[in-house]
Design an enzyme around this catalytic site. Structure first.
Site, mmCIF file in Angstrom:
data_model
loop_
_atom_site.group_PDB
_atom_site.id
_atom_site.type_symbol
_atom_site.label_atom_id
_atom_site.label_comp_id
_atom_site.label_asym_id
_atom_site.label_seq_id
_atom_site.Cartn_x
_atom_site.Cartn_y
_atom_site.Cartn_z
ATOM 1 N N CYS A 10 28.866 -26.681 43.177
ATOM 2 C CA CYS A 10 28.304 -28.018 42.952
ATOM 3 C C CYS A 10 28.299 -28.830 44.250
ATOM 4 O O CYS A 10 29.277 -28.845 44.990
ATOM 5 C CB CYS A 10 29.122 -28.738 41.880
ATOM 6 S SG CYS A 10 28.455 -30.370 41.489
ATOM 7 N N CYS A 50 33.647 -34.510 43.985
ATOM 8 C CA CYS A 50 34.688 -35.034 43.088
ATOM 9 C C CYS A 50 36.040 -34.397 43.462
ATOM 10 O O CYS A 50 36.189 -33.164 43.396
ATOM 11 C CB CYS A 50 34.330 -34.741 41.636
ATOM 12 S SG CYS A 50 32.625 -35.214 41.241
ATOM 13 N N CYS A 77 37.850 -31.559 41.403
ATOM 14 C CA CYS A 77 37.089 -30.509 40.712
ATOM 15 C C CYS A 77 37.105 -29.146 41.405
ATOM 16 O O CYS A 77 36.795 -29.027 42.594
ATOM 17 C CB CYS A 77 35.644 -30.964 40.529
ATOM 18 S SG CYS A 77 34.730 -29.837 39.449
ATOM 19 N N CYS A 89 30.526 -27.770 23.293
ATOM 20 C CA CYS A 89 30.191 -28.572 24.481
ATOM 21 C C CYS A 89 29.873 -27.654 25.646
ATOM 22 O O CYS A 89 30.703 -26.829 26.031
ATOM 23 C CB CYS A 89 31.370 -29.433 24.887
ATOM 24 S SG CYS A 89 32.021 -30.430 23.571
ATOM 25 N N CYS A 118 26.983 -30.786 22.332
ATOM 26 C CA CYS A 118 27.281 -31.727 23.412
ATOM 27 C C CYS A 118 26.977 -31.007 24.710
ATOM 28 O O CYS A 118 27.253 -29.810 24.821
ATOM 29 C CB CYS A 118 28.764 -32.105 23.355
ATOM 30 S SG CYS A 118 29.274 -33.190 24.706
ATOM 31 N N CYS A 170 29.657 -39.634 24.956
ATOM 32 C CA CYS A 170 31.025 -39.155 25.134
ATOM 33 C C CYS A 170 31.405 -39.532 26.560
ATOM 34 O O CYS A 170 30.843 -38.997 27.512
ATOM 35 C CB CYS A 170 31.061 -37.635 24.945
ATOM 36 S SG CYS A 170 32.665 -36.916 25.372
ATOM 37 N N ARG A 182 39.816 -38.388 22.631
ATOM 38 C CA ARG A 182 40.115 -36.958 22.767
ATOM 39 C C ARG A 182 41.237 -36.699 23.765
ATOM 40 O O ARG A 182 41.187 -37.139 24.914
ATOM 41 C CB ARG A 182 38.865 -36.181 23.180
ATOM 42 C CG ARG A 182 39.157 -34.679 23.240
ATOM 43 C CD ARG A 182 37.935 -33.791 23.467
ATOM 44 N NE ARG A 182 36.888 -34.080 22.527
ATOM 45 C CZ ARG A 182 35.666 -34.450 22.883
ATOM 46 N NH1 ARG A 182 35.341 -34.555 24.137
ATOM 47 N NH2 ARG A 182 34.759 -34.713 21.970
HETATM 48 N N1 SAM Z 1 28.906 -31.749 36.700
HETATM 49 C C1 SAM Z 1 28.854 -32.637 35.625
HETATM 50 C C2 SAM Z 1 29.454 -33.979 35.940
HETATM 51 O O1 SAM Z 1 30.401 -34.070 36.688
HETATM 52 O O2 SAM Z 1 28.951 -34.971 35.396
HETATM 53 C C3 SAM Z 1 29.491 -32.100 34.353
HETATM 54 C C4 SAM Z 1 30.756 -31.266 34.396
HETATM 55 S S1 SAM Z 1 32.243 -32.085 34.978
HETATM 56 C C5 SAM Z 1 33.300 -30.721 35.253
HETATM 57 C C6 SAM Z 1 32.822 -32.961 33.558
HETATM 58 C C7 SAM Z 1 34.074 -33.783 33.678
HETATM 59 O O3 SAM Z 1 35.217 -32.935 33.638
HETATM 60 C C8 SAM Z 1 34.291 -34.598 34.928
HETATM 61 O O4 SAM Z 1 33.585 -35.794 34.933
HETATM 62 C C9 SAM Z 1 35.775 -34.867 34.874
HETATM 63 O O5 SAM Z 1 36.030 -36.076 34.195
HETATM 64 C C10 SAM Z 1 36.319 -33.671 34.098
HETATM 65 N N2 SAM Z 1 37.135 -32.812 34.985
HETATM 66 C C11 SAM Z 1 36.666 -31.996 35.942
HETATM 67 N N3 SAM Z 1 37.662 -31.387 36.608
HETATM 68 C C12 SAM Z 1 38.815 -31.832 36.054
HETATM 69 C C13 SAM Z 1 40.195 -31.585 36.312
HETATM 70 N N4 SAM Z 1 40.583 -30.771 37.284
HETATM 71 N N5 SAM Z 1 41.117 -32.197 35.534
HETATM 72 C C14 SAM Z 1 40.711 -33.025 34.545
HETATM 73 N N6 SAM Z 1 39.425 -33.312 34.268
HETATM 74 C C15 SAM Z 1 38.492 -32.735 35.005
HETATM 75 FE FE1 SF4 Z 2 30.251 -31.197 40.325
HETATM 76 FE FE2 SF4 Z 2 32.723 -31.000 39.439
HETATM 77 FE FE3 SF4 Z 2 31.811 -33.353 40.231
HETATM 78 FE FE4 SF4 Z 2 30.849 -32.244 37.942
HETATM 79 S S1 SF4 Z 2 32.930 -32.918 38.327
HETATM 80 S S2 SF4 Z 2 29.680 -33.244 39.593
HETATM 81 S S3 SF4 Z 2 30.924 -30.084 38.526
HETATM 82 S S4 SF4 Z 2 32.081 -31.549 41.537
#
Ligand code: SAM
Ligand code: SF4
Ligand code: DTB
Length: 320
Positions: free
Chosen positions: A54, A58, A61, A98, A129, A189, A261
């Site tokens: 990606c 973030c 992530c 989801c 979802c 959500c 949740r």
């Molecule tokens: N890429 C898309 C986005 O970020 O909008 C969708 C998938 S993203 C993995 C969905 C959500 O998962 C993130 O916004 C975050 O809140 C949560 N998430 C991701 N990595 C995480 C982690 N290591 N611990 C807890 N929540 C996490």
């Molecule tokens: Fe990409 Fe992870 Fe951020 Fe979703 S949360 S936009 S998968 S880096």
């Protein structure tokens, strides 16, 4: 009494957060019982339909290309494989499926495939979802036409702390996507992550942002950071469990009709801690041994826990 409010102030939520623990839990539990069957929990299963690589940054992530996490990136899954997974999830007792993709935003071609997934999964009798990153109005409308029930898009943290965690898209970008989803008539959500080194007031401001939206999200995931090796937040100091429970309780009180949740992070929580989260008003979980890329408790352990607590899985809503 209608206790649904959109005019919460920071001071009010901070005062709730600071209540003696038993008083806070009592209030949260009382509100929970006014709006929900006290011993029912909604069960969702997650599937990563497009993993890794990606472009976003973030800090938490595992799927960001900016992090060396050892995760293997993969292409968008085939529709048939997704439907097979959904069928299994239904058999195991989930009512919502989801699907998550590691995109900044979907391309139109990818959206064709996701729309097909949504229609097929829905026809199995599951709620659907997806979480695909940012959406514009036309994309949200297409998902709605395909029969999508919920779109997950988290604000992640407080507006103040946000830039410490993500720099490649703004807090306002997230609010704009939430507007597009609402506009299309899809259930929202939206929640966030705690345990990212944020302050107590950041946790309060995150809930304040959600609870003062024109309409509360129907579903509010509260994730406890999964600390992933190789990410910026791999060494974030673990959050005190009681602070996690307080965050859930304040979310429950501020958004009485929303499903709150207990999301990522259950792997770090004892059965007792999870029981406290349910007492605090959490009434939804992710079920199945994997979240998107990180572990979740095994399904048989969750069945045992729910049985010990005398809790039941909620039936799918009519029409699904
Ligand atoms: N890429 C898309 C986005 O970020 O909008 C969708 C998938 S993203 C993995 C969905 C959500 O998962 C993130 O916004 C975050 O809140 C949560 N998430 C991701 N990595 C995480 C982690 N290591 N611990 C807890 N929540 C996490
Ligand atoms: Fe990409 Fe992870 Fe951020 Fe979703 S949360 S936009 S998968 S880096
Ligand atoms: C949400 O709030 N939590 C889920 C879901 N929405 C998509 C994701 C949790 C991901 C945890 C880290 C991982 O497994 O990669």
């Amino acid at each position: 009494m209608d206790d649904i409010r959109h005019d919460w102030t920071r001071e009010e939520l901070a005062a709730l957060y600071a209540l003696p623990f038993a008083d806070l839990i009592f209030r949260a539990q009382s509100i929970h019982r006014r709006h929900f069957a006290a011993n029912e929990v909604q069960i969702s299963t997650l599937l990563s339909i497009k993993t890794g690589g990606c472009p976003e940054d973030c800090g938490y992530c595992s799927q960001s290309a900016k992090h060396e996490t050892g995760l293997k990136a993969s292409k968008l899954m085939d529709v048939d494989a997704v439907v097979a997974d959904a069928r299994q999830a239904k058999q195991a007792g989930a009512t919502r499926f989801c699907m998550g993709a590691a995109w900044r935003q979907p391309k139109d071609k990818d959206l064709d495939a996701v729309c097909e997934m949504v229609s097929e999964v829905k026809s199995l009798g599951l709620e659907t979802c997806v979480t695909l990153g940012m959406l514009n109005q036309a994309q949200a409308a297409r998902l709605k036409d395909a029969g999508l029930d919920y779109y997950n898009h988290n604000i992640d943290t407080s507006p103040e702390y946000y830039s410490e965690i993500i720099t490649t898209r703004t807090f306002q970008d997230r609010l704009d996507t939430l507007d597009a989803v609402r506009e299309a008539g899809i259930n929202v959500c939206c929640g966030g992550i705690v345990g990212m080194g944020e302050s107590e007031s950041d946790r309060i401001d995150m809930i304040l942002t959600l609870a003062t939206l024109p309409q509360h999200p129907e579903s509010v995931p509260i994730n406890l950071l999964m600390r992933v090796e190789g990410t910026k937040l791999a060494d974030a100091p673990p959050l005190d469990v009681l602070d996690f429970v307080r965050t859930i309780a304040v979310a429950r009180i501020a958004m009485p009709k929303s499903f709150v949740r207990l999301s990522a992070g259950r792997e770090y929580l004892s059965e007792e801690a999870q029981a406290l989260c349910f007492l605090a008003g959490a009434n939804s979980i992710f079920y199945g041994e994997k979240l998107l890329t990180t572990p979740n408790p095994e399904a048989h352990k969750d069945r045992q826990l729910l049985a010990k607590l005398g809790m039941k899985a909620m039936e799918a809503l009519p029409g699904n």
